[in-house]
Design an enzyme around this catalytic site. Structure first.
Site, mmCIF file in Angstrom:
data_model
loop_
_atom_site.group_PDB
_atom_site.id
_atom_site.type_symbol
_atom_site.label_atom_id
_atom_site.label_comp_id
_atom_site.label_asym_id
_atom_site.label_seq_id
_atom_site.Cartn_x
_atom_site.Cartn_y
_atom_site.Cartn_z
ATOM 1 N N GLY B 238 0.814 -1.255 -0.096
ATOM 2 C CA GLY B 238 -0.062 0.080 -0.110
ATOM 3 C C GLY B 238 0.841 1.292 0.008
ATOM 4 O O GLY B 238 0.801 2.140 0.720
ATOM 5 N N ASP B 239 1.469 1.356 -1.078
ATOM 6 C CA ASP B 239 2.539 2.618 -1.134
ATOM 7 C C ASP B 239 3.509 2.846 0.050
ATOM 8 O O ASP B 239 3.793 3.895 0.363
ATOM 9 C CB ASP B 239 1.692 3.847 -1.322
ATOM 10 C CG ASP B 239 1.274 3.931 -2.755
ATOM 11 O OD1 ASP B 239 1.943 3.524 -3.667
ATOM 12 O OD2 ASP B 239 0.085 4.398 -2.745
ATOM 13 N N GLY B 240 3.919 1.706 0.642
ATOM 14 C CA GLY B 240 4.974 1.897 1.668
ATOM 15 C C GLY B 240 6.338 1.807 0.819
ATOM 16 O O GLY B 240 6.442 1.375 -0.315
#
Lengths: 336, 623
Positions: B238-240
């Site tokens: 998740g967009d880490g």
């Protein structure tokens, strides 16, 4: 037996909040999903719009409809079913005739379409009679297609009003039923109508009265009573949620329907219904129209018994729910 | 302009057959006359402009459908340059191009000689503009100077925007404005209230022509990072972003955060004024002595001192808020009030600079700039120039990160799920280009519509011994095993965005309350609490957690104890001087009960009284 006892709700359980959350959470999901749902234009409001319609208890649904199942004699016969359907469809004057106003002669002309009239099985005499029965004025027939109405009061305003009223003049069929089509389910034919008139439809012969369906909850309440309305609410909400494949326990919906119906008439959820009629002044004032409720309470000299949840949150007392329902009673010794 | 028009008009009068004048002519929106052939008028006027007889700033638009000719010479029109095309041939010829390169001619020359002209929005309606010279046909009237000029200055700086989806371009533009870098070349002299400065900024390995024209490499705002597109134990979901800790230790993406505090010796009516000084212990509101430890003799902090939260930066005393009465002994010694500027809670740093100056109102003024290093940490935000933003999810020691056969370890690991649904193919292309260019020792060109092709990068990569697709075999840093899949690894220009955890982090266990409601304050700046809202309340009710709810809403918030009159139901008071409780409404003194309630409720009662209703509290023994 053990199982049944286990399933019982314990005293003090906040069933209302749980029900509200259980319907509300999937409802939120539904809104977000329908936003991204491209495709078929819906004929009947479903999803959130319909849900709002139900809990707001609108006078009439946006698209009222009925399913009329037929009695054993007619159910298998498509031709007979079509006959019944045709009988049902409402024919108003506007449908078969053109209505013209003549402000110069202060008359209204009704020019009927012969073909349409014949198709509906009507005659010019029927039209004349119906128009006369309205008592709007003097009626004459001119030729085969023209009915002339000379309104009693000849003010322009009245002519306009009479003309528009004539358009809605009911000639034949069941009121409010715009269209009736025959559909097949299994080997049985039934009628689907656009528009709803439960009272009249139930009087029809040859239909299966026990299986007549309408989506107009208000009408069900008026004709069949509050218990039927409660079931209708449950059915309709269920239907909306099932359609979106949202799994909500029926008992939450039942509680909602019960809350709406306990007073004997249907109450909407919101300012004009459930929330607006809470017993507590503080709870009502906390919801909407604070000043109105406070002033009315002052005028009547009302007293808030502080038995509900909202009131106790406001004044800062433990709420009478869950662990707050338990009270300790203790015998004190002799008073000092 | 009027002269030229008059001339043209005279010409028309002399013409043999007078035709009906059908075209209306407007000058700057005002009707100035008629003409029998608007198209011809526009054509002639334009010729005059190109030849220099008319101002270059005039624009002529002719609308055939409505038979209108608009001539605009007024200010405020947005205009942009085009190359003039005649008979399907660009006026900007090879010879001119060569001359321009030799600097024999310049931009002014091109405009004066009708090679390039500026058009406004209205005249543009009469044109057919070719985007590339190859596309020219006899119908074309103009040619774009460069295809990239169809986008603006910000999009123009993005690499390969034509390979990305438009929403991502929009986001990339928005994020580029939030990136940290060298924000101004005079930043050492400035006293911005907040400013960031990136350490060791780099110019991108893949640039565009607008980037060069704007000389952005002189104030860069990012770093070229080695990026691998793979997962890492779920820490980049998740967009880490998973970031190499050793790279950060080598000062990757570190920055300085500057914050300027300001104070002024204000004058008050009555001749009094503030004074910068180290306050005396007798001053009203004196803080603890330690907080003044950094102040110099002039009451202002000494530069380069390390300051913590609550430390005084500028010692200041102000005259009292209310004038005191003159005592019998004449003028009393004036009491002063502490009014220092302190470091805000949760902040610290080193005093970078102190500025003494005069405020706009002519008073003595001090500005103090405090600096603090911001080392990338969990939660800091980074973005590439393709709208691919992410938040640091894990810092990993270099030895635990995957590595290539050459021992290259990525600085950053991007999750592959960030790519397909967002359709930012430009990101992948930049990775490839960045990788190729880092070996080639040149700056790649990624200008929109005309940048280097993937083929060029592929050839370079192959020449230096890599696979042309940019994928490499990686080895797990923890187990040492070869990773089964080949992993796409390249170099991307990443920006550090100014949403830093250190400037946002906020906790509260106790703290200030509002005066009106006795409830906790709101917001990080006021050390506020986090709102326990209606829906949270509903959840506790739903659980039946009555006592917990009571604790949240009352004990941890605005609990008060009020005396309630058992006789009239009003709020009673306690007179501390006479040590006596009484009801101010009915003078009841004995039948009073101390009731616990929320202060908000007491306030509600007061407000109800204010609208003319008397609320009574009916007391009962607790059952």
């Amino acid at each position: 037996m053990v199982k049944r006892e286990e399933l019982k709700i314990e005293p003090g359980e906040a069933v209302g909040i749980v029900a509200a959350q259980s319907i509300g959470e999937p409802g939120t999901q539904m809104t977000m999903r329908t936003f991204h749902y491209a495709g078929v234009a819906e004929q009947v409001p479903t999803g959130l719009p319909r849900l709002i319609e139900i809990v707001d208890v609108r006078k009439e649904p946006k698209k009222p409809l009925m399913n009329i199942h037929l009695g054993p004699k007619l159910a298998k016969d498509e031709a007979k079913a079509k006959e019944v359907a045709e009988e049902l469809e409402e024919v108003s004057l506007r449908k078969i005739a053109e209505i013209k106003e003549s402000f110069a002669k202060k008359e209204i002309y009704i020019v009927v379409d012969l073909e349409l009239m014949k198709y509906e099985g009507l005659e010019i005499g029927d039209v004349e009679k119906k128009v006369r029965n309205t008592g709007l004025g003097k009626v004459d027939v001119e030729g085969e297609t023209k009915v002339v109405l000379k309104p009693k009061s000849a003010s322009l305003k009245n002519i306009r009003r009479a003309a528009s009223r004539l358009g809605d003049l009911h000639l034949k069929g069941t009121k409010n039923i715009g269209r009736a089509i025959v559909l097949k389910e299994g080997d049985e034919y039934y009628i689907r109508t656009g528009g709803s008139n439960l009272e009249e439809v139930l009087k029809l012969e040859g239909i299966d009265q026990g299986r007549v369906y309408t989506n107009n909850i208000r009408e069900i309440e008026r004709v069949l009573g509050i218990e039927a309305a409660r079931n209708a609410i449950i059915f309709e909400v269920r239907q909306v949620l099932d359609m979106q494949k949202l799994d909500v326990d029926t008992r939450h919906i039942m509680l909602l329907a019960d809350a709406m119906c306990t007073s004997g008439v249907i109450h909407s959820v919101g300012r004009h219904g459930l929330s607006g009629e809470k017993a507590s002044i503080l709870a009502r004032a906390a919801f909407e129209e604070t000043i109105k409720h406070l002033i009315n309470a002052a005028v009547r000299g009302e007293e808030d018994k502080l038995v509900g949840v909202t009131e106790n949150v406001i004044i800062g007392q433990p709420i009478p729910v869950g662990t707050g329902t338990v009270k300790l009673t203790m015998k004190r010794g002799k008073k000092k | 302009m009027a002269k030229v028009m008059a001339k043209l008009r005279r010409k028309r009068r002399r013409s043999a057959v007078p035709r009906p004048e059908k075209c209306t002519v407007y000058l700057n929106g005002k009707l100035i006359g008629f003409h029998q052939n608007g198209g011809e008028l526009a054509k002639q006027l334009r010729e005059k402009r190109r030849s220099g007889a008319l101002s270059q700033e005039a624009n002529i638009a002719y609308f055939e459908r409505t038979e209108e000719c608009f001539i605009s010479t007024d200010s405020g029109r947005a205009r942009r340059p085009y190359v003039v095309v005649e008979n399907g041939k660009s006026k900007f010829t090879k010879e001119l191009s060569d001359k321009l390169k030799k600097k024999e001619i310049g931009w002014e020359w091109l405009i004066k000689n009708g090679v390039v002209e500026y058009l406004d929005a209205e005249e543009e309606e009469n044109t057919l503009v070719a985007i590339k010279e190859k596309e020219l046909t006899p119908d074309h009237t103009h040619l774009e100077i460069d295809p990239v000029s169809i986008v603006g200055a910000v999009v123009g700086q993005l690499p390969y925007p034509e390979y990305n989806s438009s929403p991502r371009i929009t986001m990339a533009c928005a994020m580029a404005k939030q990136s940290l870098g060298v924000y101004a070349s005079n930043m050492n002299l400035r006293m911005d209230s907040r400013a960031h400065f990136l350490w060791y900024p780099q110019q991108p390995l893949v640039q565009t022509s607008p980037y060069r024209v704007l000389r952005m490499s002189e104030r860069p705002a990012g770093v070229n990072m080695v990026v691998a597109i793979t997962s890492y134990h779920g820490y980049n979901m998740g967009d880490g972003l998973v970031v190499n800790r050793n790279a950060i230790d080598r000062a990757l993406m570190r920055s300085t955060f500057y914050k300027a505090y300001e104070s002024e010796e204000r004058r008050y009516p009555g001749g009094q004024k503030d004074r910068f000084e180290t306050p005396d212990a007798t001053v009203q509101g004196y803080r603890e002595e330690q907080y003044y430890r950094h102040l110099g003799d002039d009451g202002v902090v000494v530069p380069e001192s390390d300051v913590q939260a609550k430390d005084v930066l500028v010692g200041k005393t102000s005259p009292p808020r209310f004038l005191e009465e003159v005592s019998i002994f004449g003028i009393t010694e004036e009491k002063k009030r502490e009014n220092s500027v302190t470091v805000k809670s949760g902040e610290d740093g080193t005093v970078d600079a102190v500025l003494l100056s005069e405020s706009p109102s002519g008073n003595k003024m001090v500005k103090v700039k405090v600096r603090a290093a911001r080392v990338p940490e969990l939660g800091d935000k980074f973005a590439s120039r393709h709208g691919q933003k992410g938040v640091v999810g894990l810092l990993v020691n270099q030895e635990d990160l995957p590595f290539t056969k050459d021992g290259v370890v990525p600085d950053l690991i991007l999750n592959p799920h960030a790519i397909p649904s967002r359709m930012t193919a430009g990101h992948l292309l930049e990775m490839l280009g960045g990788k190729a260019m880092s070996f080639y020792g040149e700056i790649g060109d990624a200008t929109a519509f005309s940048g280097d092709t993937a083929d060029r990068f592929r050839k370079i990569l192959e020449a230096v011994g890599f696979t042309s697709d940019g994928k490499e075999i990686l080895y797990d840093g923890i187990t040492g095993e070869q990773i089964e899949a080949e992993i796409f690894i390249g170099v991307v220009y990443y920006q550090k965005l100014h949403h830093l955890v250190a400037n946002k982090m906020h906790v509260r266990s106790r703290g200030p309350v509002q005066l009106l409601t006795h409830q906790p304050t709101e917001g990080r700046a006021r050390e506020g609490g986090l709102r326990f809202g209606e829906m949270e309340r509903d959840c506790l009710i739903g659980y039946g957690a009555s006592m917990l709810l009571n604790e949240r809403m009352l004990k941890e918030s605005d609990k008060t104890s009020e005396l309630v009159c058992g006789k009239c139901g009003g709020i009673a008071v306690h007179d501390h001087i006479k040590n006596r409780s009484y009801c101010p409404l009915c003078d009841e003194t004995t039948n009073l009960a101390e009731i616990e309630m929320s202060y908000a409720f007491k306030l509600l009662l007061d407000e109800i009284k204010a609208i003319g209703i008397f609320p009574r509290l009916v007391l009962k023994d607790k059952a």
